[in-house]
Scaffold this motif. Sequence first.
Motif, mmCIF file in Angstrom:
data_model
loop_
_atom_site.group_PDB
_atom_site.id
_atom_site.type_symbol
_atom_site.label_atom_id
_atom_site.label_comp_id
_atom_site.label_asym_id
_atom_site.label_seq_id
_atom_site.Cartn_x
_atom_site.Cartn_y
_atom_site.Cartn_z
ATOM 1 N N TRP A 8 0.827 -1.179 0.061
ATOM 2 C CA TRP A 8 0.129 -0.093 0.034
ATOM 3 C C TRP A 8 0.816 1.323 0.156
ATOM 4 O O TRP A 8 2.018 1.290 0.727
ATOM 5 C CB TRP A 8 -0.980 0.000 1.180
ATOM 6 N N ARG A 9 0.448 2.238 -0.872
ATOM 7 C CA ARG A 9 1.316 3.356 -0.918
ATOM 8 C C ARG A 9 0.266 4.572 -0.576
ATOM 9 O O ARG A 9 -0.894 4.537 -1.224
ATOM 10 C CB ARG A 9 1.953 3.713 -2.263
ATOM 11 N N LYS A 10 0.758 5.645 -0.159
ATOM 12 C CA LYS A 10 0.129 6.972 -0.048
ATOM 13 C C LYS A 10 0.949 7.923 -0.640
ATOM 14 O O LYS A 10 2.241 7.953 -0.588
ATOM 15 C CB LYS A 10 -0.357 7.310 1.408
ATOM 16 N N SER A 11 0.559 9.108 -1.019
ATOM 17 C CA SER A 11 1.066 10.287 -1.562
ATOM 18 C C SER A 11 2.106 10.985 -0.378
ATOM 19 O O SER A 11 1.706 10.915 0.728
ATOM 20 C CB SER A 11 0.111 11.363 -1.881
ATOM 21 N N THR A 12 3.236 11.224 -1.009
ATOM 22 C CA THR A 12 4.463 11.798 -0.353
ATOM 23 C C THR A 12 3.753 13.190 0.086
ATOM 24 O O THR A 12 4.225 13.893 0.916
ATOM 25 C CB THR A 12 5.681 11.864 -1.227
ATOM 26 N N ARG A 13 2.706 13.677 -0.604
ATOM 27 C CA ARG A 13 2.407 15.200 -0.397
ATOM 28 C C ARG A 13 1.101 14.867 0.799
ATOM 29 O O ARG A 13 0.779 16.083 1.221
ATOM 30 C CB ARG A 13 1.255 15.509 -1.501
ATOM 31 N N SER A 14 0.563 13.750 1.156
ATOM 32 C CA SER A 14 -0.201 13.680 2.312
ATOM 33 C C SER A 14 0.355 14.224 3.731
ATOM 34 O O SER A 14 1.834 14.000 3.847
ATOM 35 C CB SER A 14 -0.519 12.153 2.531
ATOM 36 N N GLY A 15 -0.229 14.968 4.477
ATOM 37 C CA GLY A 15 0.338 15.674 5.398
ATOM 38 C C GLY A 15 0.136 15.050 6.698
ATOM 39 O O GLY A 15 -0.058 13.970 6.890
ATOM 40 N N ALA A 16 0.561 15.657 7.682
ATOM 41 C CA ALA A 16 0.541 15.142 9.116
ATOM 42 C C ALA A 16 -0.811 14.653 9.488
ATOM 43 O O ALA A 16 -1.015 14.057 10.664
ATOM 44 C CB ALA A 16 1.268 15.734 10.312
ATOM 45 N N ALA A 17 -2.007 15.630 8.953
ATOM 46 C CA ALA A 17 -3.372 15.446 9.452
ATOM 47 C C ALA A 17 -3.792 13.981 9.343
ATOM 48 O O ALA A 17 -4.944 13.531 9.914
ATOM 49 C CB ALA A 17 -4.218 16.385 8.787
ATOM 50 N N GLY A 18 -3.171 13.203 8.344
ATOM 51 C CA GLY A 18 -3.684 11.882 8.182
ATOM 52 C C GLY A 18 -5.027 11.699 7.229
ATOM 53 O O GLY A 18 -5.832 10.563 7.442
ATOM 54 N N HIS A 19 -5.477 12.679 6.433
ATOM 55 C CA HIS A 19 -6.456 12.672 5.683
ATOM 56 C C HIS A 19 -6.132 12.169 4.381
ATOM 57 O O HIS A 19 -6.037 12.738 3.315
ATOM 58 C CB HIS A 19 -7.155 13.926 5.585
ATOM 59 N N CYS A 20 -5.918 10.820 4.185
ATOM 60 C CA CYS A 20 -5.276 10.191 3.205
ATOM 61 C C CYS A 20 -5.990 9.082 2.440
ATOM 62 O O CYS A 20 -6.902 8.148 3.505
ATOM 63 C CB CYS A 20 -3.856 9.862 3.399
ATOM 64 N N VAL A 21 -5.661 8.536 1.364
ATOM 65 C CA VAL A 21 -5.889 7.246 0.930
ATOM 66 C C VAL A 21 -4.774 6.440 0.507
ATOM 67 O O VAL A 21 -3.682 7.246 0.176
ATOM 68 C CB VAL A 21 -6.998 7.415 -0.285
ATOM 69 N N GLU A 22 -4.735 5.302 0.500
ATOM 70 C CA GLU A 22 -3.613 4.377 0.009
ATOM 71 C C GLU A 22 -4.032 3.532 -1.158
ATOM 72 O O GLU A 22 -5.419 3.360 -1.358
ATOM 73 C CB GLU A 22 -3.217 3.752 1.176
ATOM 74 N N VAL A 23 -3.167 3.607 -2.155
ATOM 75 C CA VAL A 23 -3.455 2.718 -3.187
ATOM 76 C C VAL A 23 -2.535 1.457 -3.203
ATOM 77 O O VAL A 23 -1.404 1.528 -2.843
ATOM 78 C CB VAL A 23 -3.294 3.289 -4.566
ATOM 79 N N ALA A 24 -2.726 0.298 -3.733
ATOM 80 C CA ALA A 24 -2.210 -0.686 -3.966
ATOM 81 C C ALA A 24 -2.489 -1.371 -5.416
ATOM 82 O O ALA A 24 -3.562 -1.466 -5.874
ATOM 83 C CB ALA A 24 -2.202 -1.729 -3.051
ATOM 84 N N ALA A 25 -1.756 -2.013 -6.121
ATOM 85 C CA ALA A 25 -1.781 -2.344 -7.557
ATOM 86 C C ALA A 25 -1.791 -3.753 -7.278
ATOM 87 O O ALA A 25 -1.088 -4.836 -6.874
ATOM 88 C CB ALA A 25 -0.766 -1.800 -8.528
ATOM 89 N N VAL A 26 -2.989 -4.629 -7.987
ATOM 90 C CA VAL A 26 -2.940 -5.818 -8.168
ATOM 91 C C VAL A 26 -3.089 -6.134 -9.767
ATOM 92 O O VAL A 26 -3.199 -5.215 -10.519
ATOM 93 C CB VAL A 26 -3.926 -6.822 -7.603
ATOM 94 N N PRO A 27 -2.805 -7.436 -10.302
ATOM 95 C CA PRO A 27 -2.902 -7.478 -11.741
ATOM 96 C C PRO A 27 -4.135 -7.041 -12.710
ATOM 97 O O PRO A 27 -4.216 -6.458 -13.639
ATOM 98 C CB PRO A 27 -2.851 -8.845 -11.881
ATOM 99 N N SER A 28 -5.366 -6.888 -11.714
ATOM 100 C CA SER A 28 -6.447 -6.656 -12.604
ATOM 101 C C SER A 28 -7.039 -5.486 -11.944
ATOM 102 O O SER A 28 -8.059 -5.056 -12.493
ATOM 103 C CB SER A 28 -7.669 -7.768 -12.210
ATOM 104 N N ALA A 29 -6.590 -4.723 -11.142
ATOM 105 C CA ALA A 29 -7.154 -3.504 -10.700
ATOM 106 C C ALA A 29 -6.094 -2.711 -9.744
ATOM 107 O O ALA A 29 -5.140 -3.086 -9.463
ATOM 108 C CB ALA A 29 -8.093 -3.929 -9.493
ATOM 109 N N VAL A 30 -6.657 -1.465 -9.552
ATOM 110 C CA VAL A 30 -5.984 -0.623 -8.445
ATOM 111 C C VAL A 30 -6.832 -0.355 -7.394
ATOM 112 O O VAL A 30 -8.121 -0.310 -7.476
ATOM 113 C CB VAL A 30 -5.847 0.809 -9.120
ATOM 114 N N LEU A 31 -6.303 -0.961 -6.104
ATOM 115 C CA LEU A 31 -7.460 -0.990 -4.917
ATOM 116 C C LEU A 31 -6.853 0.434 -4.016
ATOM 117 O O LEU A 31 -5.702 0.898 -4.134
ATOM 118 C CB LEU A 31 -6.783 -1.965 -4.120
ATOM 119 N N MET A 32 -8.016 0.796 -3.462
ATOM 120 C CA MET A 32 -8.055 2.098 -2.718
ATOM 121 C C MET A 32 -8.720 1.900 -1.622
ATOM 122 O O MET A 32 -9.596 1.447 -1.448
ATOM 123 C CB MET A 32 -8.591 3.273 -3.501
ATOM 124 N N ARG A 33 -7.980 2.568 -0.218
ATOM 125 C CA ARG A 33 -8.473 2.487 0.952
ATOM 126 C C ARG A 33 -8.410 3.749 1.737
ATOM 127 O O ARG A 33 -7.370 4.366 1.616
ATOM 128 C CB ARG A 33 -8.069 1.208 1.729
#
Length: 67
Positions: A8-33
């Motif tokens: 899972w990765r989140k943007s390097t632009r995400s601040g300390a407030a923690g209002h972020c989403v994370e993404v992960a790539a799988v062969p058939s999709a991009v996942l977001m949480r």
Amino acid sequence: MQDATLTWRKSTRSGAAGHCVEVAAVPSAVLMRDSKDVAGPVLAFGDAGWARFIAGVRDGEFDRPRA
């Protein structure tokens, strides 16, 4: 989808407030949480859906209205 093998990765632009989403790539999709609820729901985007989502983000489609 909670899989310990996912990177899972989140943007390097995400601040300390923690209002972020994370993404992960799988062969058939991009996942977001929500980075604050890693055990919560996960959205899955196919290639076309991910491209439309990113285009919408860049165009400000999901920006909150300013008061």
